[in-house]
Design a protein around this motif. Structure first.
Motif: not given
Length: 425
Positions: A101-114, A116-120
Motif C-alpha cells: 500500500x505504501x509503495x505502488x511501484x513494488x505492487x505493480x511489479x508484483x502484479x505483473x509477476x516480475x 516474487x512475494x519474498x522479493x517484494x
C-alpha cells in the motif's frame, strides 16, 4: 462461488479454480524438459500475481472489518483461522499488504509477476528503513532501483543491496545516514547481548547467546579454524579390516553435520584458552581447577573434582591436565596439595588456588561466595609482621573481608575454619 463471482476479482478467482480443475490429476510425465522448466517459471509468476491480489484483499479486509465476522482481534488472526495458516504466516502476509500500500511501484511489479512475494517483502522493508525525511524523488529512485535489481537478484541479495541503496541513488546523504544507522544498531546490539548457560544433569551444559555482529563473526572464524576439514579426515580403508587386500583407499572426510562439527570445535576452542591471556578473578587467572589424587594422575580410576564441586572421570582429568585452560591440583595421602600448577605481600596464584581447594569459597559462616569472588586474607595481618603463609591465610568475600577489618566487629575462627562475626557492644 456465487458470492465471490459477483465482483471481477471474485470472478477471476473462480476462473482460476475452474482452469485448475481441468488439469487436476493430469500426469506430467509427457512434458518435455523445456516445457517443464517454462511451466515452473510461469507458476512462480502466477503465484506472485495472486499474492498481489491477496494483498489488495487483505488491505480491503481492514476497511470492511472482516475480523468482526467472528470477533477476531485482527485481520491477521481472522485470516489465520479462516485459511488454517499459522498466525506467523498470516501476520507476514498482512505486513506485506501494508507495505505494498505504501509503495505502488513494488505492487505493480508484483502484479505483473516480475518480482516474487519474498522479493517484494524485502524491498518494502528496505524502503521502510530509509530516513523518514528523505525527499520523495529519492525514495522513488530507490524503489525503481530495487525493483530493477530484483530481475537478477534473489531476496537474500536484495536485502544486502537494500541496505546500501542510498549509496546508489543519493550518495550525498548515504554516508551520514549509514553512520547514524550503524551507530544505533551497534549500541542496541551491545545492550541486548546475553549469554545463558544451564546444566542438564547429564554431564552437559546447554545455553544460548546473542552478541553483536562483530563478536559473533570473530567467534565463527575461530570455530571454523578448529572445524577445518583437515581435522576431520579418517581412513575408510581401516574399517574394511583387510576386506580389500592389496588395495588402498585414499582418506576420506568424515561427514558430520555442520552443527556437530562446530560444537566439537567450540569445545576445543574453550579447552585451549590460555588463562594467562584472561582477566584475573580473585587474584587468580580465570582457570578451572581440577583436583585429583596422585594415583589418578598416573593411571587410577578415582574421579577428579572441579573447583565447582562437579566430578570428572580420571581419564578426562588426565587429558585436561595437559591443557592450558586448567590447573591440576595433585593431592597426597592426607589430601594435602603436593603440587599446585606452577604459576611478597600478596598470596601467589598457587597459594590462592590451594586456598580455593581447601576453603571452597568464603570462610565466613553461612556465606557461599565461590573462590573466584574472594580475597586472600592474612590471619596474622601483614602490617603486624604476619607472613603470607598458606596455613595462616583464608578466603573471604569482599563484604566479609571488609567486616573482618572493621573495628565494630569481632571475628572468631572455629574448629571448622569458619569465621563467625559478632558486633562489638
Amino acid at each position: 462461488m456465487a458470492t465471490t463471482a459477483t465482483h471481477p476479482i471474485g470472478g477471476a478467482v473462480a476462473r482460476v479454480h475452474a482452469t485448475l480443475d481441468e488439469v487436476a490429476g493430469t500426469p506430467a510425465w509427457s512434458m518435455s524438459q523445456a516445457a517443464t522448466a517454462e511451466a515452473l517459471v510461469e507458476i512462480a509468476r502466477a503465484e506472485a500475481r495472486l499474492v498481489e491480489v491477496r494483498s489488495q484483499l487483505l488491505s480491503h479486509a481492514e476497511t470492511v472489518a472482516v475480523a468482526e465476522t467472528n470477533a477476531s482481534p485482527s485481520v491477521a488472526v481472522w485470516h489465520s483461522n479462516a485459511t488454517r495458516s499459522t498466525k506467523r504466516e498470516s501476520f507476514r502476509q498482512v505486513r506485506l499488504a501494508a507495505g505494498l500500500d505504501r509503495y505502488d511501484l513494488v505492487r505493480e511489479a508484483l502484479g505483473r509477476g516480475e518480482v516474487v512475494a519474498e522479493q517484494a517483502s524485502v524491498i518494502c522493508t528496505a524502503l521502510d528503513e530509509l530516513p523518514d525525511d528523505l525527499e520523495p524523488s529519492i525514495l522513488e529512485q530507490a524503489t525503481k532501483a530495487l525493483v530493477a535489481y530484483a530481475e537478477v537478484h534473489d531476496a537474500k541479495a536484495l536485502r544486502v543491496l537494500g541496505r546500501r541503496i542510498l549509496e546508489v541513488v543519493a550518495p550525498e546523504v548515504a554516508e551520514a545516514w549509514e553512520a547514524e544507522q550503524l551507530d544505533r544498531e551497534e549500541r542496541e546490539a551491545e545492550k541486548s547481548a546475553v549469554f545463558r548457560m544451564r546444566e542438564d544433569g547429564h554431564g552437559r551444559i546447554k545455553g544460548s547467546f546473542t552478541v553483536p555482529l562483530l563478536a559473533g563473526q570473530m567467534l565463527e572464524r575461530a570455530l571454523l579454524a578448529f572445524a577445518a576439514p583437515k581435522h576431520q579426515i579418517a581412513n575408510r580403508a581401516a574399517a574394511d579390516e583387510g576386506e580389500h587386500e592389496g588395495q588402498s583407499e585414499a582418506p576420506v572426510p568424515v561427514r558430520r553435520p555442520s552443527a556437530q562439527r562446530l560444537g566439537a570445535a567450540f569445545v576445543e576452542l574453550v579447552e585451549r584458552l590460555d588463562p594467562k591471556d584472561l582477566p584475573k578473578a580473585g587474584g587468580v587467572n580465570a582457570t578451572v581447577v581440577v583436583t585429583m589424587t596422585l594415583d589418578s594422575l598416573k593411571d587410577g580410576l578415582a574421579a577428579a573434582t572441579l573447583d565447582t564441586g562437579d566430578r570428572l572421570s580420571a581419564a578426562t582429568a588426565r587429558r585436561l591436565a595437559c591443557e592450558a585452560g586448567v590447573v591440576p591440583v595433585v593431592l597426597g595421602g592426607k589430601s594435602q596439595p603436593l603440587d599446585v600448577g606452577r604459576a611478597k605481600r600478596y598470596f601467589t596464584p598457587g597459594q590462592r588456588i590451594a586456598m580455593g581447594i581447601r576453603d571452597g569459597g568464603c570462610t565466613a559462616k553461612g556465606c557461599d561466595a565461590p573462590p573466584a569472588m574472594c580475597h586472600g586474607h592474612h590471619d596474622d595481618p601483614w602490617s603486624c609482621h604476619g607472613h603470607t603463609d598458606l596455613d595462616r591465610g583464608r578466603l573471604l568475600c569482599p563484604y566479609h573481608h571488609r567486616r573482618i577489618h572493621d573495628p565494630e566487629y569481632e571475628a572468631d575462627v572455629g574448629a571448622d575454619n569458619q569465621v563467625t562475626f559478632h558486633r562489638r557492644t
